[in-house]
Design a protein around this motif. Structure first.
Motif, PDB file in Angstrom:
ATOM      1  N   PRO A   1       9.570  -6.102   8.541  1.00  0.00           N
ATOM      2  CA  PRO A   1       8.133  -6.150   8.248  1.00  0.00           C
ATOM      3  C   PRO A   1       7.395  -4.833   8.518  1.00  0.00           C
ATOM      4  O   PRO A   1       6.276  -4.657   8.068  1.00  0.00           O
ATOM      5  CB  PRO A   1       7.638  -7.229   9.193  1.00  0.00           C
ATOM      6  N   ASP A   2       8.024  -3.906   9.285  1.00  0.00           N
ATOM      7  CA  ASP A   2       7.335  -2.651   9.629  1.00  0.00           C
ATOM      8  C   ASP A   2       7.620  -1.600   8.563  1.00  0.00           C
ATOM      9  O   ASP A   2       8.649  -0.910   8.591  1.00  0.00           O
ATOM     10  CB  ASP A   2       7.797  -2.149  11.003  1.00  0.00           C
ATOM     11  N   LEU A   3       6.704  -1.469   7.620  1.00  0.00           N
ATOM     12  CA  LEU A   3       6.925  -0.536   6.523  1.00  0.00           C
ATOM     13  C   LEU A   3       5.600   0.014   6.013  1.00  0.00           C
ATOM     14  O   LEU A   3       4.525  -0.500   6.318  1.00  0.00           O
ATOM     15  CB  LEU A   3       7.696  -1.206   5.385  1.00  0.00           C
ATOM     16  N   VAL A   4       5.716   1.080   5.237  1.00  0.00           N
ATOM     17  CA  VAL A   4       4.561   1.674   4.568  1.00  0.00           C
ATOM     18  C   VAL A   4       4.921   1.870   3.105  1.00  0.00           C
ATOM     19  O   VAL A   4       6.079   2.171   2.773  1.00  0.00           O
ATOM     20  CB  VAL A   4       4.161   3.020   5.222  1.00  0.00           C
ATOM     21  N   VAL A   5       3.956   1.668   2.216  1.00  0.00           N
ATOM     22  CA  VAL A   5       4.165   1.874   0.782  1.00  0.00           C
ATOM     23  C   VAL A   5       3.229   2.992   0.332  1.00  0.00           C
ATOM     24  O   VAL A   5       2.003   2.859   0.428  1.00  0.00           O
ATOM     25  CB  VAL A   5       3.889   0.592  -0.021  1.00  0.00           C
ATOM     26  N   ASP A   6       3.824   4.108  -0.117  1.00  0.00           N
ATOM     27  CA  ASP A   6       3.068   5.280  -0.570  1.00  0.00           C
ATOM     28  C   ASP A   6       3.052   5.348  -2.094  1.00  0.00           C
ATOM     29  O   ASP A   6       4.008   4.923  -2.754  1.00  0.00           O
ATOM     30  CB  ASP A   6       3.722   6.583  -0.080  1.00  0.00           C
ATOM     31  N   PHE A   7       1.983   5.923  -2.643  1.00  0.00           N
ATOM     32  CA  PHE A   7       2.028   6.319  -4.046  1.00  0.00           C
ATOM     33  C   PHE A   7       3.179   7.316  -4.228  1.00  0.00           C
ATOM     34  O   PHE A   7       3.416   8.186  -3.374  1.00  0.00           O
ATOM     35  CB  PHE A   7       0.738   7.044  -4.454  1.00  0.00           C
ATOM     36  N   LYS A   8       3.909   7.202  -5.333  1.00  0.00           N
ATOM     37  CA  LYS A   8       4.884   8.232  -5.716  1.00  0.00           C
ATOM     38  C   LYS A   8       4.203   9.115  -6.754  1.00  0.00           C
ATOM     39  O   LYS A   8       4.105   8.765  -7.923  1.00  0.00           O
ATOM     40  CB  LYS A   8       6.162   7.612  -6.276  1.00  0.00           C
TER      41      LYS A   8
ATOM     42  N   ASP B   1      -7.510  13.446   5.109  1.00  0.00           N
ATOM     43  CA  ASP B   1      -7.920  13.564   3.709  1.00  0.00           C
ATOM     44  C   ASP B   1      -6.796  14.072   2.810  1.00  0.00           C
ATOM     45  O   ASP B   1      -6.932  14.061   1.575  1.00  0.00           O
ATOM     46  CB  ASP B   1      -9.122  14.499   3.588  1.00  0.00           C
ATOM     47  N   LEU B   2      -5.682  14.506   3.409  1.00  0.00           N
ATOM     48  CA  LEU B   2      -4.544  14.985   2.624  1.00  0.00           C
ATOM     49  C   LEU B   2      -3.391  13.989   2.594  1.00  0.00           C
ATOM     50  O   LEU B   2      -2.318  14.297   2.080  1.00  0.00           O
ATOM     51  CB  LEU B   2      -4.044  16.324   3.192  1.00  0.00           C
ATOM     52  N   ARG B   3      -3.583  12.795   3.151  1.00  0.00           N
ATOM     53  CA  ARG B   3      -2.563  11.763   3.126  1.00  0.00           C
ATOM     54  C   ARG B   3      -2.410  11.193   1.724  1.00  0.00           C
ATOM     55  O   ARG B   3      -3.390  10.933   1.031  1.00  0.00           O
ATOM     56  CB  ARG B   3      -2.938  10.609   4.063  1.00  0.00           C
ATOM     57  N   ILE B   4      -1.188  10.969   1.326  1.00  0.00           N
ATOM     58  CA  ILE B   4      -0.918  10.252   0.082  1.00  0.00           C
ATOM     59  C   ILE B   4      -1.397   8.811   0.253  1.00  0.00           C
ATOM     60  O   ILE B   4      -1.186   8.210   1.311  1.00  0.00           O
ATOM     61  CB  ILE B   4       0.589  10.301  -0.250  1.00  0.00           C
ATOM     62  N   PRO B   5      -2.075   8.223  -0.748  1.00  0.00           N
ATOM     63  CA  PRO B   5      -2.558   6.841  -0.622  1.00  0.00           C
ATOM     64  C   PRO B   5      -1.430   5.887  -0.242  1.00  0.00           C
ATOM     65  O   PRO B   5      -0.346   5.926  -0.843  1.00  0.00           O
ATOM     66  CB  PRO B   5      -3.105   6.539  -2.020  1.00  0.00           C
ATOM     67  N   SER B   6      -1.672   5.032   0.750  1.00  0.00           N
ATOM     68  CA  SER B   6      -0.619   4.154   1.251  1.00  0.00           C
ATOM     69  C   SER B   6      -1.209   2.870   1.814  1.00  0.00           C
ATOM     70  O   SER B   6      -2.405   2.796   2.122  1.00  0.00           O
ATOM     71  CB  SER B   6       0.208   4.865   2.323  1.00  0.00           C
ATOM     72  N   VAL B   7      -0.351   1.869   1.952  1.00  0.00           N
ATOM     73  CA  VAL B   7      -0.695   0.622   2.639  1.00  0.00           C
ATOM     74  C   VAL B   7       0.397   0.336   3.660  1.00  0.00           C
ATOM     75  O   VAL B   7       1.575   0.585   3.400  1.00  0.00           O
ATOM     76  CB  VAL B   7      -0.854  -0.556   1.666  1.00  0.00           C
ATOM     77  N   VAL B   8      -0.004  -0.161   4.811  1.00  0.00           N
ATOM     78  CA  VAL B   8       0.930  -0.417   5.908  1.00  0.00           C
ATOM     79  C   VAL B   8       1.170  -1.911   6.049  1.00  0.00           C
ATOM     80  O   VAL B   8       0.232  -2.717   5.976  1.00  0.00           O
ATOM     81  CB  VAL B   8       0.378   0.161   7.228  1.00  0.00           C
ATOM     82  N   ASN B   9       2.442  -2.262   6.229  1.00  0.00           N
ATOM     83  CA  ASN B   9       2.874  -3.652   6.447  1.00  0.00           C
ATOM     84  C   ASN B   9       2.303  -4.624   5.401  1.00  0.00           C
ATOM     85  O   ASN B   9       1.756  -5.677   5.732  1.00  0.00           O
ATOM     86  CB  ASN B   9       2.486  -4.128   7.851  1.00  0.00           C
ATOM     87  N   PRO B  10       2.431  -4.284   4.117  1.00  0.00           N
ATOM     88  CA  PRO B  10       1.880  -5.183   3.099  1.00  0.00           C
ATOM     89  C   PRO B  10       2.820  -6.353   2.813  1.00  0.00           C
ATOM     90  O   PRO B  10       4.036  -6.278   3.051  1.00  0.00           O
ATOM     91  CB  PRO B  10       1.781  -4.279   1.879  1.00  0.00           C
ATOM     92  N   SER B  11       2.260  -7.422   2.273  1.00  0.00           N
ATOM     93  CA  SER B  11       3.072  -8.483   1.703  1.00  0.00           C
ATOM     94  C   SER B  11       3.590  -7.986   0.357  1.00  0.00           C
ATOM     95  O   SER B  11       3.175  -6.931  -0.136  1.00  0.00           O
ATOM     96  CB  SER B  11       2.233  -9.738   1.494  1.00  0.00           C
ATOM     97  N   VAL B  12       4.503  -8.742  -0.252  1.00  0.00           N
ATOM     98  CA  VAL B  12       5.006  -8.362  -1.567  1.00  0.00           C
ATOM     99  C   VAL B  12       3.851  -8.281  -2.564  1.00  0.00           C
ATOM    100  O   VAL B  12       3.775  -7.363  -3.389  1.00  0.00           O
ATOM    101  CB  VAL B  12       6.082  -9.352  -2.048  1.00  0.00           C
ATOM    102  N   GLU B  13       2.910  -9.229  -2.474  1.00  0.00           N
ATOM    103  CA  GLU B  13       1.770  -9.250  -3.388  1.00  0.00           C
ATOM    104  C   GLU B  13       0.882  -8.026  -3.181  1.00  0.00           C
ATOM    105  O   GLU B  13       0.422  -7.398  -4.150  1.00  0.00           O
ATOM    106  CB  GLU B  13       0.952 -10.530  -3.204  1.00  0.00           C
ATOM    107  N   GLN B  14       0.634  -7.653  -1.932  1.00  0.00           N
ATOM    108  CA  GLN B  14      -0.185  -6.473  -1.645  1.00  0.00           C
ATOM    109  C   GLN B  14       0.524  -5.193  -2.096  1.00  0.00           C
ATOM    110  O   GLN B  14      -0.111  -4.266  -2.620  1.00  0.00           O
ATOM    111  CB  GLN B  14      -0.491  -6.413  -0.151  1.00  0.00           C
ATOM    112  N   ALA B  15       1.850  -5.149  -1.902  1.00  0.00           N
ATOM    113  CA  ALA B  15       2.621  -3.986  -2.352  1.00  0.00           C
ATOM    114  C   ALA B  15       2.570  -3.870  -3.875  1.00  0.00           C
ATOM    115  O   ALA B  15       2.474  -2.760  -4.423  1.00  0.00           O
ATOM    116  CB  ALA B  15       4.065  -4.095  -1.877  1.00  0.00           C
ATOM    117  N   GLN B  16       2.601  -5.021  -4.567  1.00  0.00           N
ATOM    118  CA  GLN B  16       2.531  -5.004  -6.022  1.00  0.00           C
ATOM    119  C   GLN B  16       1.183  -4.472  -6.492  1.00  0.00           C
ATOM    120  O   GLN B  16       1.102  -3.704  -7.463  1.00  0.00           O
ATOM    121  CB  GLN B  16       2.758  -6.411  -6.575  1.00  0.00           C
ATOM    122  N   ARG B  17       0.113  -4.859  -5.803  1.00  0.00           N
ATOM    123  CA  ARG B  17      -1.212  -4.351  -6.177  1.00  0.00           C
ATOM    124  C   ARG B  17      -1.278  -2.846  -5.969  1.00  0.00           C
ATOM    125  O   ARG B  17      -1.915  -2.114  -6.746  1.00  0.00           O
ATOM    126  CB  ARG B  17      -2.300  -5.064  -5.366  1.00  0.00           C
TER     127      ARG B  17
END
Length: 509
Positions: free
Chosen positions: A205-212, A328-344
């Motif tokens: 569950p401990d993950l981050v999803v970044d824009f590629k 302000d230089l971080r790539i857009p990301s979400v932390v600990n998302p559900s599959v649905e949040q990661a899909q969004r």
């Protein structure tokens, strides 16, 4: 040590796919070499010349004629001395001196030695001496612990330097190797995910999803006002990217190593074509009234900050440091998302014009130079970075242009790229002209239909899938392959492997 011993080992390594046999052959060679010869031999069998550019081109090498020597007399030290003299030749008379040195060297070389030297000096020496296998051989020959040798190589990015430290410095100096601000580190790489849901489930569950982002990979080093910027292949491009240097100098720190991407953006914040980003490399700067031409860096990792190495810390600690330094230089990301949040988040990345997302475990360290499962990339279409092996002359409206591309995937065992297909789809008039102008600079030979190239140019290919085929050496064929763009930021060693393409074959096929 005689050069012939190195040549024989190179041939033996090329003749087997067994990692165990490769390691044994290389280990035996290094065991027989002196402490001063080991770094030289390691460099050569890795396809590297320690002196860098020798000022000798392909045409000069192919113009050398004359019978080869019957008996081997050349030594490692002797050839290395010739390379020193070639690299040092400058000014009036240097062309004549280089020709004399090359003529003398090749006259003293046997036929197999001549072939080895030509391939080494043109960057075509790919006999399967993988970095991992060479690291094993260095550890065995020096008697040093494998984990120390492996770590030193990760942090120096240099097999010859690692070999020298292992042989001359021993375990203490190997253990003392650390991050050095200003010295590039082999970048951590990602593996393709089967799907977004699989990546989130396997890494959670401990993950981050970044824009590629649809940009070029950069590694930024700063010490005081001194800034260095490197590509993913560790090429120093500092002088070519003044925009990034300026951003780095404004950061509130003294020392830092950052990993990220750079790209140019339209006025509405969408990424401009990748070719626009790459064309900015090397320009002297942009006009104040043209902000869309600026190279903008975005970062996703921090390996060092103000005297503290973070490379062995979990990603969550490295991101905390990055956020504190440059939010302000971080790539857009979400932390600990559900599959649905990661899909969004994936949908948002695609809507913004980017490639997809990266799913990363927050608990993993930075695995320099490795492609690990703790970083997984998710893209909506299948794209692969392949090596251009040749191009056929076009017909009809493409007469006079190099058109149909021969495509190769990287051999995971370190051999030459494996041909997997051809394509002429996706080539614009501008790309056809560019290919026709650029490819002759990389030519190895040609026939009446095709110009064959040294494995130096990487192209990104989009495809619908793969199928079994006996037509190409890889045993498969690409389905509906089309050119997306060329990747001047990558080398043949960064190309995708034949195994990654085979993974697309339908189950049971």
């Amino acid at each position: 040590m005689e050069l012939s011993r190195v040549v024989d080992t190179s041939a033996a390594v090329a003749a087997t796919r067994s990692r165990k046999v490769k390691s044994a052959e290389l280990g035996a060679l290094l065991d027989a070499a002196s402490a001063d010869e080991i770094p030289i031999v390691v460099a050569w069998l890795s396809g590297i010349i320690g002196q860098g550019r020798l000022g000798v081109g392909w045409r000069s090498l192919t113009s050398l004629v004359g019978p080869p020597a019957v008996e081997p007399t050349l030594t490692v030290d002797g050839v290395d001395e010739v390379f020193d003299r070639l690299a040092g030749a400058r000014g009036p008379g240097s062309t004549t001196l280089r020709r004399e040195l090359m003529t003398e060297l090749f006259a003293a070389a046997t036929e197999s030695e001549q072939q080895f030297l030509r391939r080494l000096m043109t960057g075509e020496l790919r006999q399967g001496a993988l970095a991992g296998v060479m690291v094993d051989a260095i550890a065995a020959a020096s008697g040093q612990p494998l984990d120390l040798v492996r770590r030193a190589h990760m942090l120096t990015g240099s097999l010859p330097e690692t070999a020298s430290i292992a042989v001359h410095g021993g375990a203490d100096e190997l253990a003392a190797v650390g991050l050095q601000v200003g010295r590039a580190v082999a970048p951590m790489l990602a593996t393709p995910a089967d799907s977004l849901a699989d990546a989130v489930t396997s890494l959670g569950p401990d993950l981050v999803v970044d824009f590629k982002l649809d940009g070029a990979r950069v590694q930024v080093h700063r010490r005081g006002d001194e800034v260095r910027v490197y590509t993913r292949s560790l090429r120093d491009i500092t002088a070519a990217v003044p925009d990034i240097v300026d951003v780095a100098r404004r950061l509130p720190c003294d020392t830092v190593i950052l990993d990220g991407e750079t790209l140019t953006l339209d006025a509405d914040g969408r990424p401009r074509p990748f070719q626009d980003t790459m064309s900015r490399f090397g320009s002297a700067g942009v006009a104040d009234d043209d902000p869309t031409a600026l190279l903008r860096p975005f970062f996703f990792d921090c390996l060092h900050l103000d005297g503290v190495d973070l490379i062995d810390r979990p990603l969550t600690d490295r991101l905390d440091a990055l956020t504190a330094l440059a939010p302000d230089l971080r790539i857009p990301s979400v932390v600990n998302p559900s599959v649905e949040q990661a899909q969004r988040h994936l949908d948002a990345a695609l809507d913004a014009g980017h490639e997809g997302v990266m799913v990363k475990s927050l608990t993993g360290p930075y695995a320099a130079g490795r492609r690990g499962k703790t970083w997984q990339k998710v893209k909506p279409v299948h794209t692969f970075d392949l090596v251009v092996l040749g191009a056929e002359w076009g017909s009809g409206r493409r007469t006079g242009f190099l058109s149909n591309l021969h495509l190769g995937a990287r051999d995971p065992d370190g051999g030459r790229p494996v041909m997997v297909g051809k394509t002429f789809k996706g080539l614009t008039d501008a790309l056809l002209q560019w290919q026709t102008d650029e490819f002759p600079k990389h030519e190895s030979h040609r026939d009446s239909y095709t110009m064959y190239l040294r494995p130096e140019i990487v192209v990104e290919i989009e495809l619908d899938g793969v199928q079994r085929s006996s037509r190409y050496p890889g045993g498969l064929a690409l389905r509906f392959a089309r050119v997306v763009r060329y990747r001047p930021d990558k080398t043949a060693d960064d190309a995708d492997t034949i195994d990654s393409i085979r993974a697309l074959l339908p189950a049971g096929d």
